[in-house]
Scaffold this active site. Sequence first.
Site, PDB file in Angstrom:
ATOM      1  N   ASN B  99       0.639  -0.783  -0.016  1.00 48.00           N
ATOM      2  CA  ASN B  99       0.137   0.305  -0.089  1.00 48.00           C
ATOM      3  C   ASN B  99       0.478   1.474   0.329  1.00 48.00           C
ATOM      4  OD1 ASN B  99      -0.847  -2.051   1.567  1.00 48.00           O
ATOM      5  ND2 ASN B  99      -2.880  -0.971   0.946  1.00 48.00           N
ATOM      6  N   HIS B 184      -5.965 -10.305   4.066  1.00 50.24           N
ATOM      7  CA  HIS B 184      -7.093  -9.288   5.041  1.00 50.24           C
ATOM      8  C   HIS B 184      -8.452  -9.318   4.746  1.00 50.24           C
ATOM      9  CE1 HIS B 184      -7.736  -5.996   8.522  1.00 50.24           C
ATOM     10  NE2 HIS B 184      -7.550  -5.597   7.231  1.00 50.24           N
ATOM     11  N   ASP B 310       1.858  -5.685  12.651  1.00 54.25           N
ATOM     12  CA  ASP B 310       1.068  -4.377  11.723  1.00 54.25           C
ATOM     13  C   ASP B 310       1.773  -2.778  11.420  1.00 54.25           C
ATOM     14  OD1 ASP B 310      -1.039  -4.177  10.152  1.00 54.25           O
ATOM     15  OD2 ASP B 310      -2.348  -3.774  11.996  1.00 54.25           O
TER      16      ASP B 310
END
Lengths: 320, 430
Positions: B99, B184, B310
Amino acid sequence: MADTPARTSGDFPPFRQRHLISIADLKQHEIIDLLDRAERMVPVSRQERKSLPTLSGKTQINLFFEPSTRTQSSFEIAGKRLGALVVNMSVKTSSVSKGETLVDTAATLNAMRPDVLVVRHGAAGAVELLSQKVGCSVINAGDGAHEHPTQALLDALTIRRHKGRISGLTVAICGDIANSRVARSNLLLLGALHVRTRVIAPRNLLPAGIEHLATEVFTDMEEGLKGVDVVMMLRLQHERASGKMIPSVREYYRFYGLDAEKLAFANPDAIVMHPGPMNRGVEIDPAIADGSRSVITDQVEMGVAVRMAVLDALLSGDQA
Amino acid sequence: MTKPLLIENARIVDPASGTDQRGAVLIENGRISDLALGGPVGVPDDAEVINANGLVLAPGLIDMRVFTGEPGWEYRETLASAGEAAAAGGVTSFVMMPNTMPAVDDGAVVDFLVRRAKATSKVNVLPAAGITKSLAGKDLTEFGLMREAGAVCLSDGRNSIQSTALLRTAMSYAANFDMTIVHHTVDMSLAGEGVMNDGLFATVLGLKGIPREAETIPLSRDLQLAALTGVRYHAAQISTEGSVEIVAAAKKRNARVTAGISINNLCLNENDIGRYRTYFKLGTPLRSEDDRRAVIEGLRSGVIDTIHSDHDPQDSEVKRQPFAEASIGAIGLETLLAAALRLVHSDDVPLLTVLKAMTSRPAEILGLEAGRIAKDAPADLILVDLDYPWQVDEKQLRSRSRNTSFENARLAGKVMRTIVGGETVFLHKD
């Protein structure tokens, strides 16, 4: 209680809170103190010269990120009757992408050195965030689906004046509980004053965990209204809900709209309340809204008294 | 050519072999050339010797889910700054989520990342390649070309693919190249405008909730598709009791599925949000304490394979917002190990199990040589003081962003030295 006009705020002990963000922040005695102060403000608005000088020289900014006619004018009138300089600011946008952030706005306004900011915002927690960034008192005039503390206070004052008491009553709150800040503030306030609270709504308008916030939960209106002393109706945002949260307005009205038939299940002397603005024919029958048991216009009047009391309490109290 | 390095008098903890005993390790040419448990090790005359004084010597951590800002948002994080944070946290390799701006959806971008990371990052950066172009969930990317360029797995990062048909195609095609799909699972329509776990606490805060089913429903779908296609499938990060049950059931039938969890969901719960603290607004929301207990048990029992940070750097501009409007994400590279050791210190999960979830399991899932202490394995190692007490101070963290979900947390356990490819890239200074 007799309507004796307030002389000065010095009649009351100093109010120890700097902001009014959430009913959850108030102790029971502080809630009662604010109601007592508001009681003393009621006659001020009824006399010919409707003013007290207690906030003379103070600056109040009404900062509304969401449009509101009644709450904003209620705060404006409250401030002006106490002699404050009141400035209204409507901010059309609240989203980050459209420019200045909330924190920037807070810093800008703070530099103008107001004494109190009255803030309404579409996002829960926004008023709290803003209060952390300014040096003055902040009053929450509604933040998303979180809280609307002055509404709960004015509702309680209205109930107390009509019923002569609050504790021990049974109050039903009906309608879109899931999206209602009014419902949340009222449940907290009434709970703190030992009121039996009921919420009545279709399952899909009840938020998760509501059984921990209300004494009882009903999905059937007639069942839920049995023996209640107060019926509080909530506004249904039917433009947004129709087809999404509920199938249609007419079905909603059939099962959850307050009409004479359903109201007959409540106590004979039960009063009917609504925070406004009302959708007549959606959540309430016009005949009930304008009928003898409706105290809706009293709520508006008490709104000014409560806001005068809150402004006075926050601005004249001991501030560290 | 650097000198041989001997680490002696260490407590060698290697989850891959189940080792936990005193020993020494000899490093030559970036690899472990000899390993002595108890017995002597042949030491070249010119070797540099480090006396570990009984500290734990473990494989360097492999973090399977890290977001950086490079390319596109370098003010949030670069590969260099993420590398600094990783080295200080004992993370010797991390999987970088796609991303970015532009997204990692093309062989050329993968190639850029591999080169750029080699030039600027202290630790190994392993690019995850996007499953769909622009991570938009519409059109497939070139899996094979991106694998050749160096991608270690396929993932749309924090985006979740909604189309069941597209996912099936992606899984079949990935199975073709034997690449792991890391997905995810979020049902976007069910999550709706939700910003935290659905429940009483969200109701009190007036925030919209994300039901647990927004995670479990697509997870069930994915696991069925994984069985159908035969792909190696890794559930990127699960958070609920129901997900643990679903994964456990799927594993009984299909050995090629695995599951990961964020350190945040192991250590924190929804109550940490307090009064709208946006550092606790996360892509996989913090759940209830019951869920947290269930995922800890899932880790202990082996249903959950991997723990990751994360790590998701976000600047104050996008975090100092009303909760519903703030960006999601928290940084975590530097606190991952110490936070995970909380589970060890509380006697919830054994040390070997916790370390395995951050070393040999990710290595197996990704097909890496690293993640173990064995002869000829890459010398990616950490020396850890398991009990070293410290308090997280966001100003001291090496990431370019400050959004830590462990602000002011008191932790026990710290990396004293991090070695990547035989080179010391971090040395703790008191």
